[in-house]
Design a protein around this motif. Structure first.
Motif, PDB file in Angstrom:
ATOM      1  N   SER A   1       0.849  -1.206   0.053  1.00 27.44           N
ATOM      2  CA  SER A   1      -0.165   0.273   0.134  1.00 27.44           C
ATOM      3  C   SER A   1       0.651   1.029   0.271  1.00 27.44           C
ATOM      4  O   SER A   1       2.011   0.783   0.285  1.00 27.44           O
ATOM      5  CB  SER A   1      -0.894  -0.143   1.695  1.00 27.44           C
ATOM      6  OG  SER A   1       0.287   0.254   2.081  1.00 27.44           O
TER       7      SER A   1
ATOM      8  N   SER B   1      -3.173   3.522  -2.618  1.00 23.14           N
ATOM      9  CA  SER B   1      -4.029   1.987  -1.337  1.00 23.14           C
ATOM     10  C   SER B   1      -4.211   2.494  -0.501  1.00 23.14           C
ATOM     11  O   SER B   1      -2.441   2.950   0.479  1.00 23.14           O
ATOM     12  CB  SER B   1      -3.182   1.288  -2.077  1.00 23.14           C
ATOM     13  OG  SER B   1      -1.882   0.694  -2.386  1.00 23.14           O
ATOM     14  N   LYS B   2      -4.541   1.791   0.594  1.00 23.48           N
ATOM     15  CA  LYS B   2      -4.322   1.473   2.193  1.00 23.48           C
ATOM     16  C   LYS B   2      -4.457   0.802   2.353  1.00 23.48           C
ATOM     17  O   LYS B   2      -5.325  -0.047   2.361  1.00 23.48           O
ATOM     18  CB  LYS B   2      -4.809   2.763   2.730  1.00 23.48           C
ATOM     19  CG  LYS B   2      -4.595   2.887   4.513  1.00 23.48           C
ATOM     20  CD  LYS B   2      -5.678   4.103   4.997  1.00 23.48           C
ATOM     21  CE  LYS B   2      -5.076   4.081   6.682  1.00 23.48           C
ATOM     22  NZ  LYS B   2      -3.930   4.272   7.465  1.00 23.48           N
ATOM     23  N   ARG B   3      -3.962   0.319   3.683  1.00 27.65           N
ATOM     24  CA  ARG B   3      -4.091  -1.319   3.688  1.00 27.65           C
ATOM     25  C   ARG B   3      -5.100  -1.209   5.008  1.00 27.65           C
ATOM     26  O   ARG B   3      -4.932   0.067   5.589  1.00 27.65           O
ATOM     27  CB  ARG B   3      -2.731  -2.170   3.939  1.00 27.65           C
ATOM     28  CG  ARG B   3      -3.355  -3.206   4.858  1.00 27.65           C
ATOM     29  CD  ARG B   3      -1.809  -4.170   5.359  1.00 27.65           C
ATOM     30  NE  ARG B   3      -2.102  -3.378   7.134  1.00 27.65           N
ATOM     31  CZ  ARG B   3      -1.133  -4.664   8.343  1.00 27.65           C
ATOM     32  NH1 ARG B   3      -0.542  -5.222   8.099  1.00 27.65           N
ATOM     33  NH2 ARG B   3      -1.375  -3.827   9.197  1.00 27.65           N
TER      34      ARG B   3
ATOM     35  N   THR C   1      -8.075  -3.829   1.989  1.00 29.32           N
ATOM     36  CA  THR C   1      -7.555  -2.561   1.327  1.00 29.32           C
ATOM     37  C   THR C   1      -8.149  -1.918   0.414  1.00 29.32           C
ATOM     38  O   THR C   1      -9.670  -1.882  -0.025  1.00 29.32           O
ATOM     39  CB  THR C   1      -6.059  -3.374   0.507  1.00 29.32           C
ATOM     40  OG1 THR C   1      -6.888  -4.311  -0.861  1.00 29.32           O
ATOM     41  CG2 THR C   1      -5.225  -3.673   1.421  1.00 29.32           C
TER      42      THR C   1
ATOM     43  N   GLU D   1      -8.297   1.476  -2.372  1.00 31.15           N
ATOM     44  CA  GLU D   1      -7.601   1.944  -3.551  1.00 31.15           C
ATOM     45  C   GLU D   1      -7.645   3.233  -4.566  1.00 31.15           C
ATOM     46  O   GLU D   1      -9.781   3.286  -4.440  1.00 31.15           O
ATOM     47  CB  GLU D   1      -6.969   1.020  -4.756  1.00 31.15           C
ATOM     48  CG  GLU D   1      -5.703   0.361  -4.146  1.00 31.15           C
ATOM     49  CD  GLU D   1      -6.025  -0.569  -5.559  1.00 31.15           C
ATOM     50  OE1 GLU D   1      -6.404  -0.758  -6.763  1.00 31.15           O
ATOM     51  OE2 GLU D   1      -4.893  -1.612  -5.273  1.00 31.15           O
TER      52      GLU D   1
END
Length: 448
Positions: A311, A336-338, A352, A354
């Motif tokens: 991410s 993107s981020k977890r 996740t 996006e």
């Protein structure tokens, strides 16, 4: 009695086309009633006395024999083209049919042995070369030149050398001059594009007021102390914020950086040739083990499989330069981020999120491009509990609390594409301050 002496001969032609007889036979013979041509069967009908038909029959049979000995011959030219050869053919050889064989330097003829020998003798006399000429290449390599040869020459005219930037030319002086003229347009450096990239993350929280009253107060005229205080966070940036966006935007951004209302995620310079795809990546990679649920106990236990989740920020650029110094770019940005790691409890991998932007831009060299709209909401959970008491089952909930906060952020990408010129140098810090000073002291007037 005369009619009894007349004969009729039917001659079937196997090699000689019947259409050529009107051209080859004398006009008085073709105009008489003793000869007729059967075009459908490619044959000749002779009628008359022996004295009248025998010479004509002998002449036709000789022609048939002559055309029966023709063979196709392929000829490869080394220094001139087929079109140039056709223009130089003498009248005696212009009747020979020439068929191109794939390229501009090979052809096929079909004629008798004597005429073929005469034709080859003429080709050897014309298809000659001057001395080999060494031509150095300044910017492109020989392999690149051979992929896009100009129409003025063929592959037989140029040869490679051990040096990738040197070729040898063989051909006439006229073709050499044409090749040199075309080489001026081909042997040019491929334009290079410099991308100045700045990525800023702005905090969009509802609990705080981030409005800024832009005010500049200069205490001592002629010094850069106040400028350094107002733009201290921007001095070390590759992107010249003051010149591109103005001093008001620069002061506002500097203030937000001081108050943690903005954060620099990327500040870099990328270089690439026109048409070349380049990318920038600022990501974190998380590794975790898959969890398996025990069918007997129902509890999750780690397995031997390890997976990865990446991410962060990923930007790819692909630009090319047109003749009017315009730069066309394909820009793709992904953030993107977890999510929270819930693999231990549920056995599922973390979630996740996006956000993707894919755009097509055309701009002048040095003109900034701003890409926004990458909004994201981040959830922050903090736990507080009283020591010892908060750890007691059931009752401990009375002595502990959790606080959830949501923070909205926006990612803004600033891109300044420039056609790079070798004679331009990067500005020093002194030049930066001089530029800022001229901006603040426009015409000797102090902005307040």
């Amino acid at each position: 009695m005369l009619k009894k002496l007349n004969t009729i001969d039917y001659i079937k032609l196997r090699n000689l086309p019947g259409e050529l007889l009107p051209v080859l036979l004398p006009a008085d013979i073709m105009g008489s009633s003793h000869i007729k041509i059967d075009k459908e069967n490619n044959a000749v009908i002779l009628s008359g006395s022996f004295e009248e038909t025998a010479p004509v029959k002998k002449f036709i049979l000789n022609l048939e024999k002559e055309y029966g000995e023709t063979k196709p011959v392929k000829i490869d030219l080394s220094f001139i083209t087929v079109e140039e050869l056709i223009k130089l053919l003498p009248r005696r050889l212009q009747k020979i049919q020439i068929t191109k064989a794939g390229n501009n330097s090979s052809f096929i003829i079909e004629a008798s042995r004597d005429r073929t020998k005469d034709f080859l003798s003429f080709v050897r006399m014309i298809d000659t070369s001057s001395n080999d000429v060494a031509l150095p290449l300044k910017y492109i390599r020989a392999d690149e030149l051979f992929k896009t040869l100009p129409p003025s020459i063929g592959k037989n005219n140029v040869k490679k050398s051990t040096d990738p930037n040197l070729i040898f030319f063989k051909g006439s002086k006229e073709k050499l001059e044409l090749f040199k003229r075309d080489l001026v347009y081909l042997d040019k450096p491929v334009p290079q594009i410099k991308y100045e990239l700045l990525v800023v993350q702005y905090q969009r929280s509802r609990n705080k007021d981030f409005s800024l009253s832009v005010k500049n107060s200069i205490r001592k005229t002629g010094t850069g102390t106040t400028i350094l205080g107002a733009l201290g966070n921007l001095v070390n940036l590759n992107l010249d914020i003051v010149s591109l966006f103005g001093y008001r935007f620069a002061i506002d951004l500097n203030a937000k950086l001081n108050d943690a209302q903005a954060r620099i995620l990327a500040d870099t310079t990328l270089n690439g040739l026109t048409g070349e795809k380049i990318s920038f990546q600022n990501t974190n990679t998380y590794r975790y083990r898959d969890m398996e649920i025990d069918p007997d106990t129902g509890k999750a236990a780690p397995s031997g499989v390890t997976r990865e989740i990446t991410s962060g920020l990923l930007i790819s650029l692909n630009g090319w330069v047109s003749g009017d110094e315009m730069i066309t770019m394909n820009v793709k940005s992904t953030i993107s981020k977890r999510g929270a790691d819930v693999s231990r409890e549920s056995g599922n991998p973390p979630t996740t999120s996006e956000k993707i932007i894919n755009t097509h831009i055309r701009t002048l060299s040095g003109k900034p491009v701003v890409i926004g709209g990458l909004f994201q909401q981040e959830k922050d959970v903090s736990y507080q509990k009283t020591p010892l008491l908060g750890s007691i089952p059931v009752i401990g909930k009375l002595f502990s609390s959790s606080i959830e906060t949501f923070e909205n952020t926006e990612l803004v990408i600033y891109i300044v594409p420039r056609i790079e010129y070798p004679d331009r140098q990067k500005r020093s810090v002194d030049t930066f301050f001089a530029s800022c000073y001229q901006t603040f002291f426009s015409g000797g007037r102090i902005w307040k």
